[in-house]
Design an enzyme around this catalytic site. Structure first.
Site, PDB file in Angstrom:
ATOM      1  N   ALA A   1     -54.890  59.787  -2.894  1.00 59.71           N
ATOM      2  CA  ALA A   1     -55.624  58.771  -3.647  1.00 59.71           C
ATOM      3  C   ALA A   1     -57.071  58.825  -3.184  1.00 59.71           C
ATOM      4  CB  ALA A   1     -55.030  57.396  -3.376  1.00 59.71           C
TER       5      ALA A   1
ATOM      6  N   GLU B   1     -47.361  62.755  -3.797  1.00 59.44           N
ATOM      7  CA  GLU B   1     -46.557  61.846  -4.636  1.00 59.44           C
ATOM      8  C   GLU B   1     -46.591  62.295  -6.099  1.00 59.44           C
ATOM      9  OE1 GLU B   1     -48.689  58.486  -2.963  1.00 59.44           O
ATOM     10  OE2 GLU B   1     -46.801  57.627  -2.279  1.00 59.44           O
TER      11      GLU B   1
ATOM     12  N   GLU C   1     -51.056  59.032   5.079  1.00 60.29           N
ATOM     13  CA  GLU C   1     -51.555  57.655   4.965  1.00 60.29           C
ATOM     14  C   GLU C   1     -51.562  56.919   6.299  1.00 60.29           C
ATOM     15  OE1 GLU C   1     -49.461  59.142   2.909  1.00 60.29           O
ATOM     16  OE2 GLU C   1     -49.933  58.639   0.820  1.00 60.29           O
TER      17      GLU C   1
ATOM     18  N   GLY D   1     -51.315  60.731  -2.220  1.00 54.88           N
ATOM     19  CA  GLY D   1     -51.041  60.550  -3.654  1.00 54.88           C
ATOM     20  C   GLY D   1     -50.852  61.887  -4.366  1.00 54.88           C
TER      21      GLY D   1
END
Ligand code: CO8
Length: 257
Positions: free
Chosen positions: A65, A111, A131, A108
């Site tokens: 992200a 993911e 993270e 992300g």
């Protein structure tokens, strides 16, 4: 017009999407995720699209992200974040999604890769959920999908240490289905996507739906679901065409009906 996603003209039923934030290692900001959700919604409704390949560039599939964007969000901002809705639309894409992964595939990005049905990885790819290094945890399914993909011990190690695994380890663990040389990764993913695009579309969508169901249900429920889908397909013209073509020793001509 999309700005963070490049698309190539549809060819042989295969749509190619390229994440395009090269200056930020394709970090997934909100605008990129929204574009991706919109494009996949359109591709889901377009009968000419039979399969989709998603890729990044040679340095990164996606490095997570967008950390800079996340930095501006407090708890209320996170609660009101539109991104979970985009992730849900990406997860609901009904057609085969094939990821071609070169370089960093983190946070992300990892993911997003786990939303693909099939993953081809370059030998230089790295997969991780870093993270924890930022004082947070994965927030787009990273704990739940990773544990189902690679099992508890390796998923816990990746999430708790934040350290990535290399492509060879990802292959061993079943996180990806094939490894290639870096320069062949996209080509191989397109090969697989083309093969898929030639098959009966309704059977393909049922296959995806039933395979995904296996992640969420116990065996008896999954088997019953599979049986229902199998029975449903007996009502399609393509099923008759597929069987007839086999008997007549010719290529089937599938119409998606
Ligand atoms: N976000 C924003 N910018 C990034 C990101 C990122 N995730 N990753 C890299 N960049 C930027 C860098 O800031 C840098 O920009 P600039 O040149 O302007 O300084 C540029 O990309 C190149 O990166 P580096 O110079 O750092 O390149 P290196 O080769 O030195 O390092 C790394 C590559 C190791 C990948 C390093 O960039 C890195 O550690 N990146 C961050 C990885 C990370 O922590 N990812 C997880 C992010 S958190 C997350 O994904 C949570 C998901 C939850 C989703 C919830 C949705 C609801």
């Amino acid at each position: 017009m999309p700005t963070f996603l490049l698309t190539e003209p549809l060819h042989n039923g295969v749509l190619i999407l390229r994440l395009n934030r090269p200056d930020a290692l394709n970090a997934l900001n909100t605008a990129l995720l929204e574009e991706l959700a919109d494009l996949l919604d359109d591709a889901g409704l377009n009968d000419d699209v039979r399969s989709v390949v998603i890729t990044g560039n040679e340095r990164a599939f996606a490095a997570g992200a967008d950390v800079r964007e996340m930095a501006g969000l407090d708890a209320v901002g996170v609660m009101q974040d539109p991104r979970p809705r985009y992730w849900a639309r990406i997860a609901a894409f009904p057609k085969p999604l094939i990821a071609a992964v070169n370089g960093y595939c983190l946070g992300g990005g990892c993911e997003l890769m786990m939303h693909a049905d099939i993953v081809v990885a370059s030998s230089d790819a790295q997969f991780g959920q870093p993270e924890i290094n930022l004082g947070i945890i994965p927030g787009a399914g990273g704990t739940q999908r990773l544990i189902r993909a690679v099992g508890k011990a390796l998923a816990s190690q990746m999430v708790m240490t934040g350290q990535p695994i290399d492509a060879e380890r990802a292959l061993q663990a079943g996180l990806v289905s094939e490894l290639t040389e870096p320069e062949l990764c996209l080509e191989r993913a397109i090969d697989i996507a083309r093969r898929i695009a030639r098959q009966a579309p309704l059977a393909m969508q049922q296959a995806k739906d039933v395979l995904n169901r296996a992640q969420e249900s116990h065996l008896a429920a999954g088997l019953a679901y599979e049986r229902k889908a199998f029975t449903l397909l007996a009502a399609t013209e393509d099923r008759n065409e597929g069987i007839r073509a086999f008997i007549e020793k010719r290529r089937p001509d599938y119409r998606g009906r």
